[in-house]
Motif scaffolding. Structure first.
Motif, PDB file in Angstrom:
ATOM      1  N   HIS C  78     -22.644 -30.345  -9.875  1.00 10.40           N
ATOM      2  CA  HIS C  78     -21.180 -30.420  -9.944  1.00 10.40           C
ATOM      3  C   HIS C  78     -20.774 -31.890  -9.991  1.00 10.40           C
ATOM      4  O   HIS C  78     -21.523 -32.770  -9.649  1.00 10.40           O
ATOM      5  CB  HIS C  78     -20.542 -29.675  -8.771  1.00 10.40           C
ATOM      6  N   LYS C  79     -19.567 -32.138 -10.443  1.00  7.82           N
ATOM      7  CA  LYS C  79     -19.021 -33.489 -10.685  1.00  7.82           C
ATOM      8  C   LYS C  79     -19.592 -34.077 -11.979  1.00  7.82           C
ATOM      9  O   LYS C  79     -18.830 -34.422 -12.875  1.00  7.82           O
ATOM     10  CB  LYS C  79     -19.272 -34.440  -9.518  1.00  7.82           C
ATOM     11  N   ASP C 100     -18.007 -26.659 -11.133  1.00  8.16           N
ATOM     12  CA  ASP C 100     -16.854 -27.486 -11.499  1.00  8.16           C
ATOM     13  C   ASP C 100     -15.637 -26.755 -12.032  1.00  8.16           C
ATOM     14  O   ASP C 100     -14.520 -27.287 -11.991  1.00  8.16           O
ATOM     15  CB  ASP C 100     -17.289 -28.559 -12.501  1.00  8.16           C
ATOM     16  N   TYR C 113     -14.908 -29.725  -2.612  1.00  6.80           N
ATOM     17  CA  TYR C 113     -15.963 -30.571  -3.179  1.00  6.80           C
ATOM     18  C   TYR C 113     -15.773 -32.059  -2.902  1.00  6.80           C
ATOM     19  O   TYR C 113     -16.639 -32.874  -3.194  1.00  6.80           O
ATOM     20  CB  TYR C 113     -16.137 -30.268  -4.677  1.00  6.80           C
ATOM     21  N   ASN C 115     -13.974 -34.461  -4.145  1.00  7.80           N
ATOM     22  CA  ASN C 115     -13.583 -35.450  -5.144  1.00  7.80           C
ATOM     23  C   ASN C 115     -12.499 -34.840  -6.030  1.00  7.80           C
ATOM     24  O   ASN C 115     -12.477 -33.624  -6.220  1.00  7.80           O
ATOM     25  CB  ASN C 115     -14.781 -35.875  -5.993  1.00  7.80           C
ATOM     26  N   HIS C 117     -10.635 -33.570  -9.332  1.00  5.28           N
ATOM     27  CA  HIS C 117     -11.187 -32.976 -10.548  1.00  5.28           C
ATOM     28  C   HIS C 117     -10.956 -33.918 -11.723  1.00  5.28           C
ATOM     29  O   HIS C 117      -9.875 -34.468 -11.873  1.00  5.28           O
ATOM     30  CB  HIS C 117     -10.542 -31.615 -10.815  1.00  5.28           C
TER      31      HIS C 117
END
Lengths: 342, 342, 342, 342
Positions: C78-79, C100, C113, C115, C117
């Protein structure tokens, strides 16, 4: 009399195993624990299974006051070990669990480990730590070099046969099956559960495993001539245990007899009745080594199988056994724990 | 003073675990071992991991001369156990590891085990063997009934919470993860390695597991009202260990505080710092039980997780702990073995 | 007609599982494989079990010519995934296996998460990839967000019950038992064989696991009100498999009936006869999910147990199933592999 | 054209593996399943991992109407197999997975299996089922005898070397590491998870394993003289997989070359680049066999390691491969499933 113990390299598996054994040792007391990368942490953080023990917190080895220490176990990686040990005070008895002082000839060390030896002078006084075969030297030693776990297993199976002259020396094959804890607590892809469980593979095939340096040194010394065995280790989906299957030329009865006689008075080496085979299950978590002999259908061929726990009899148990001798304590003190089965 | 010990049912896993523990017990000596189906065999044949011990060969229990025995462990299947125990001499102290004397009300026994109780009179004098909560009764008892391994794990997690009144009594859920040795050495298809490794399943779902009889009895007694928990065990691909995950309504801080206070002086029950969770890895082969508490994101909900080794603290270790009390020996004698990790 | 497939992130377990499934898929052909950290290597080096396949060598994703690609699987962390996907050409159909694009509200993403998007616009067109419940949307989608493996298992157990209104919404407890491959091929100490085998522990206790974001989103949408479940995952010594044990209030018959009706025509979701319980052993390596229902002895309480393979039905199998829909291929194409038991 | 298949002995592991493979076979259809001890049960009861398949219920083999069957797999225990097969109708093509027709000389059968052969006439027409070496005979055969799983692994490693004359014939050692499913679904103490996991042992040491009958027969035939190898199997804590480590005298390059040339066109036999070693992990659940060659540090010595899945390439996959040939179907049909890793 209580013996004051320090352990350098306490955050690895052999370090933890030393503490596990010393936890119920009648005369050892842990006074200092070092692990430079985890200094400041408690053992309960690093190894929660030891949380019930009243242990000193981890420090760097440089912080230890060695004046109050009788014996120091050194469970560091090779190369680091010789660098640290060369700086320890001269009064200190040391049991090294690394590979750094196992090979008497520094050239052999360089050949197998790829770097020049940094403490050649200390190598000269180091005693090879295979207890049952170097007992007297170990008693008087200041520095004892613990053996490789594979090297120990193979030697328990074969030394009395070479000494007694009951097997051929030119066609010895050692096929080893090894649990994963022998590789330590290192983060390598092939040590992940997902990569390792439910399967097996050989590694260091073809005579490249470093423990061959020990086999060469010890078997050649015993035989009075060069002996070169074939040795192939395999990684198995289990945490503890080494099973060595040795294929030799010789009469099974003579082989069994040589082992039985050699180990008759040994507290930790058990020779099974002729034709029985040992299992690593039955030595797990203990300092025992079980050895079995079987003759093959091919006349003149025999199979010797030896089983031990790599973390106990193969390293930390052996280390405690040697420390007992060095400190004048009963050799079996703290080591009579029965295997943990199932 | 040496205590003379007999074990009936020595060929099962709890029998072997008793012997493993007694092997390094400072004041117990094994004088007789019985296993009627394997009478005549040696323990080295039945359990090769015990071959280094100098043990009596297996006999039938009828052959044992109980005059020379101070305490007898009975590790038989339920139903058989009560039949045998009812015939043992009256002077003998007995620790029963079966289910036969755990339930005080014979009607409860009949309900959960499906057969009428054959020794109701003896049931009256039996003491429930959850050491930490029945210590005084156990000291004076002639017959102690070892608890179920699942029942022990759940009770260690929950008893202080019920006593302190810090959790609701009507919505307790116990989800257990159990190693396979709890099922014994029985030849059942679902216990084969090929059927069990690399997977998991629930069993006895819906409130049918017999250890519920113990939960009902003990929790209701503690609360002074009927308490019925939901309890679902799961079989995991591991040999030793029970992890109990208890879902309760209550404030996590109060829950943690109640456990911490209750177990402050207990040698084997370790409450972890708030928010930490235990692992069965870290109690394997030992008599310790680790307990952790975490609050949930949902206010007023908490999770309590308890981990122990079913063969040690869950049965044979508990049995030795009880025997120590019954014989006036230090309660922790023989039981301070550190967990075997990895 | 052959569909031309690319996989970005081919060096992880979900990437390898995609290739395993596509290897016998009748109409998919792998045209490009990317893994930036291992670009230049062959798949035989990275995953020797795939060496019999004629696969393109690994490249960086930037090197792929997407003109010749019909659909791209993205199996990145993810990210990273959102950053890469936002740069892929607009014609390309994409199945993302990361976290994500699972959460519709970017604020939820940020909360779980940690952070912000990086591709909020693309999030708007993403379809949640739980095939059986979003089939029509998936058929027409350009970007499908694969679900969390735990999230899929819990939803298969519970969605029809929430829809049918047969369970309470305020006391749902999900206790999950998870194989280790769900954590990927990452080098973490707790994923080592020596740390994981032969034991178990809970993790992310107390409502901190990120898959709760999916449960909250989906269950609340279904119920038309906020639903917050308790969810505790446990790490088990097995490579593949998730077993979800759901504790709910409701009548077992109504629960069983709701599941049976909802999944009557589903090719991969099997509801067992009332009272039977599934095992992860029996879905290993397959796209099937087995679900069992049992009533508890406590009236009004039921237990639902769901089992699937996290790498197949929980991620890569689901991804292929979605790709089949997106490309107009038979939904079950390539996915009817029978489970691999034992 | 659909081939109509029957399986006798469908309740064992090789029976289940046949069904798993046939489940995605393009031209085989299962018409009858027999298991006399479980007649009347469904396959979903006996093997829940097959519950998604629409399979006939189990019957006794006597109940099968063989008129509608083209080929019958017989997965019975040895001795039972020959008794049943001798009563099957003459038109039926048969692939036997037992040991009953592997040894051409009935005296050999009697020697290794301890009972006289009950169908000597049928033995004469049986073809030894090691596909890659008996392909033409198998195509025309009515009765094909599947090989032992250990025997297959060892032969894949060694046959081309004997044929090419690149190794010595008098000092061949085969050390095998075997998963437990090779022992079948039988209730034996040593196959329990609690006895087997986390440890290993040798068995049938000294040349007593029955698969030696096959090695003797095949290697001697190839060499045109008596060849007797040393063969020691070891039981490993894993369900599937055999790793054969062969120690031979010969030049590694010539050994590697002989294998590479022999298997150049084989779809299932993969020779790794010189110096690489295979793993059973990488063939699990598949019909592939990986073979690696390494030279030893001792000149003139080489190590050959072969890995396969005993249930697939070692028995049921081989059986399907042979059936494909016998029925004129593409030899690889149904067998290109990629290995299931991790």
């Amino acid at each position: 009399m209580t013996q004051r113990i320090a352990i350098i390299g306490a955050s690895g598996y052999t370090g933890a195993e030393l503490i596990r054994l010393i936890a119920t040792h009648p005369s050892f007391e842990i006074k200092a624990l070092a692990a430079n990368s985890k200094a400041g942490q408690t053992m309960a953080q690093v190894f929660p299974h030891l949380r019930h023990l009243d242990l000193p917190a981890l420090v760097t080895w440089e912080e230890i006051d060695f004046d109050g220490i009788d014996l120091c176990f050194c469970a560091l990686p090779h190369k680091t070990s010789q660098e640290v040990i060369s700086k320890l005070p001269g009064h200190l008895k040391i049991v090294d669990l690394s590979a750094d002082f196992r090979l008497r000839d520094p050239a052999d060390y360089g050949k197998w480990y790829g770097n020049p030896h940094a403490a050649e002078e200390m190598q000269k006084e180091a005693v090879y730590g295979l207890t049952e075969f170097y007992r007297d030297d170990i008693r008087g030693a200041r520095l004892v070099a613990g053996t490789g776990c594979n090297a120990a297993t193979g030697q328990f199976a074969l030394r009395p046969l070479i000494s007694a002259g009951v097997i051929g020396l030119d066609d010895i094959i050692l096929d080893l099956k090894c649990g994963v804890s022998g590789a330590g607590r290192s983060l390598k892809e092939n040590l992940l559960h997902a990569e390792l469980s439910e399967g097996t593979n050989a590694y260091a095939v073809g005579g490249t495993h470093r423990h061959l340096g020990e086999f060469d040194q010890e078997f050649s010394k015993l035989a009075g001539r060069d002996v070169r065995v074939q040795f192939t280790p395999h990684l198995l989906p289990m945490n503890r245990g080494i099973l060595a299957t040795a294929y030799v030329s010789g009469e099974a009865d003579a082989v069994h007899d040589a082992l039985t006689r050699a180990y008759a008075d040994e507290p930790f080496l058990e020779v099974l009745p002729m034709g029985e085979t040992p299992s690593t299950h039955h030595v797990r978590g203990s300092n025992f080594c079980h050895i079995g002999v079987t003759g093959d259908r091919i006349p003149g061929r025999a199979i010797v199988v030896a089983a031990l726990d790599n973390l106990t009899k193969g390293s930390s148990g052996q280390a405690v056994q040697n420390a007992n001798l060095m400190l004048g304590v009963d050799e079996t003190a703290g080591l009579m724990l029965a295997p943990c089965f199932p």
